[in-house]
Write an enzyme that holds these catalytic residues in place. Structure first.
Site, PDB file in Angstrom:
ATOM      1  N   ARG A  77      -6.676   0.078  -3.087  1.00 13.41           N
ATOM      2  CA  ARG A  77      -5.638   0.922  -3.681  1.00 13.41           C
ATOM      3  C   ARG A  77      -4.545   0.059  -4.311  1.00 13.41           C
ATOM      4  NH1 ARG A  77      -1.162   0.213  -0.921  1.00 13.41           N
ATOM      5  NH2 ARG A  77      -1.244  -0.186   1.341  1.00 13.41           N
ATOM      6  N   GLY A  78      -3.729   0.688  -5.141  1.00 15.45           N
ATOM      7  CA  GLY A  78      -2.576  -0.004  -5.700  1.00 15.45           C
ATOM      8  C   GLY A  78      -1.508  -0.205  -4.641  1.00 15.45           C
ATOM      9  N   THR A  82       1.349  -0.815   3.635  1.00 15.63           N
ATOM     10  CA  THR A  82       1.869   0.422   4.218  1.00 15.63           C
ATOM     11  C   THR A  82       1.228   0.608   5.579  1.00 15.63           C
ATOM     12  OG1 THR A  82       2.456   2.732   3.772  1.00 15.63           O
ATOM     13  CG2 THR A  82       0.172   2.082   3.345  1.00 15.63           C
ATOM     14  N   SER A 142       4.599   7.751   0.543  1.00 17.68           N
ATOM     15  CA  SER A 142       4.037   6.592  -0.145  1.00 17.68           C
ATOM     16  C   SER A 142       2.869   7.037  -1.011  1.00 17.68           C
ATOM     17  CB  SER A 142       3.544   5.547   0.864  1.00 17.68           C
ATOM     18  OG  SER A 142       4.608   5.094   1.683  1.00 17.68           O
ATOM     19  N   GLY A 144      -0.490   5.415  -3.315  1.00 18.78           N
ATOM     20  CA  GLY A 144      -1.306   4.286  -3.739  1.00 18.78           C
ATOM     21  C   GLY A 144      -2.696   4.781  -4.078  1.00 18.78           C
ATOM     22  N   LEU A 156      -1.925   9.705  -0.982  1.00 13.67           N
ATOM     23  CA  LEU A 156      -0.543   9.897  -0.569  1.00 13.67           C
ATOM     24  C   LEU A 156      -0.436   9.859   0.950  1.00 13.67           C
ATOM     25  CD1 LEU A 156      -0.152  13.032  -2.807  1.00 13.67           C
ATOM     26  CD2 LEU A 156       1.084  10.890  -3.269  1.00 13.67           C
ATOM     27  N   CYS A 173       6.066  -2.196   0.975  1.00 14.42           N
ATOM     28  CA  CYS A 173       6.277  -2.446  -0.453  1.00 14.42           C
ATOM     29  C   CYS A 173       7.040  -3.745  -0.680  1.00 14.42           C
ATOM     30  CB  CYS A 173       7.006  -1.275  -1.105  1.00 14.42           C
ATOM     31  SG  CYS A 173       6.063   0.253  -1.065  1.00 14.42           S
TER      32      CYS A 173
END
Length: 226
Positions: A77-78, A82, A142, A144, A156, A173
């Protein structure tokens, strides 16, 4: 933000609540839905919780992990680091951007807007949207995503009634001791499953055309392009 009108050309999604699912199992489940032979099962939006796990996005590094007493997983994921833990609502939209005829930016903005409207139902005001949603207290959602062959995965994470102290185990982050917020500060009785139902309704209400009023349901920003 206005939800892109192109959404109305897309088939209504199925919404599945899965309860608590191990992170690795959820990743395998996403990939099984995204395989070409299962394309007729899309679009589908999964709602669930994870046991405590730290995930590193494509921009994350080992330096973002400050404690190793929970599993650490490198993902596609981007974003950076997290944390998922019980009491947090995780939403994985598995959609085809090509079929929806929308851009990646429009997709990410739409997912954040639906989430912001969901939180508004809990009397939560969003102060800013940048790689997630922030209240005046801290980050509450959040985001990603991974976009591969025009299909979305990951998604999410909305803090509902989870233990925010666990976020001290990461540089969220890239920020040490990044302030966090959660829904239970505003609505003590809210649960991840109930919030997912509200999110579903806001999705269907916000998106015009065939999505509106379909009510499809079943129990059961950062992004990366490939």
């Amino acid at each position: 933000m206005q939800i892109p009108a192109q959404f109305h050309e897309f088939n209504p999604p199925r919404f599945l609540w899965l309860g608590t699912v191990d992170y690795s199992v959820a990743m395998e489940l996403q990939q099984s839905y995204l395989k070409a032979e299962n394309a007729d099962q899309l679009p589908i939006i999964l709602g669930l919780e994870h046991p405590s796990v730290i995930t590193l996005g494509v921009r994350g590094s080992a330096d973002d992990v400050l404690s190793h007493d929970v599993p650490v997983v490198k993902t596609t994921r981007g974003g950076q680091a997290t944390l998922h833990n019980p009491g947090q609502l995780v939403i994985y939209p598995l959609l085809s951007l090509k079929a929806m005829n929308i851009t990646v930016r429009n997709f990410v903005e739409a997912m954040l807007e639906v989430s912001a409207q969901t939180l508004k139902n809990c009397n939560i005001t969003i102060d800013s949207q940048k790689d997630g949603l922030f209240t005046s207290v801290g980050k509450i959602c959040s985001a990603g995503f991974n976009i591969k062959n025009g299909k979305t995965s990951h998604g999410l994470a909305i803090n509902v009634r989870n233990d925010l102290v666990e976020f001290s185990k990461i540089r969220a982050c890239g920020v040490t001791n990044s302030p966090m917020d959660r829904v239970s500060h505003y609505d003590p009785d809210m649960t991840p499953e109930n919030l997912f139902e509200i999110w579903k309704n806001e999705f269907l209400k916000s998106v015009p055309g065939t999505f509106c009023g379909s009510g499809a349901s079943a129990k059961g920003t950062g992004y990366r392009l490939d």
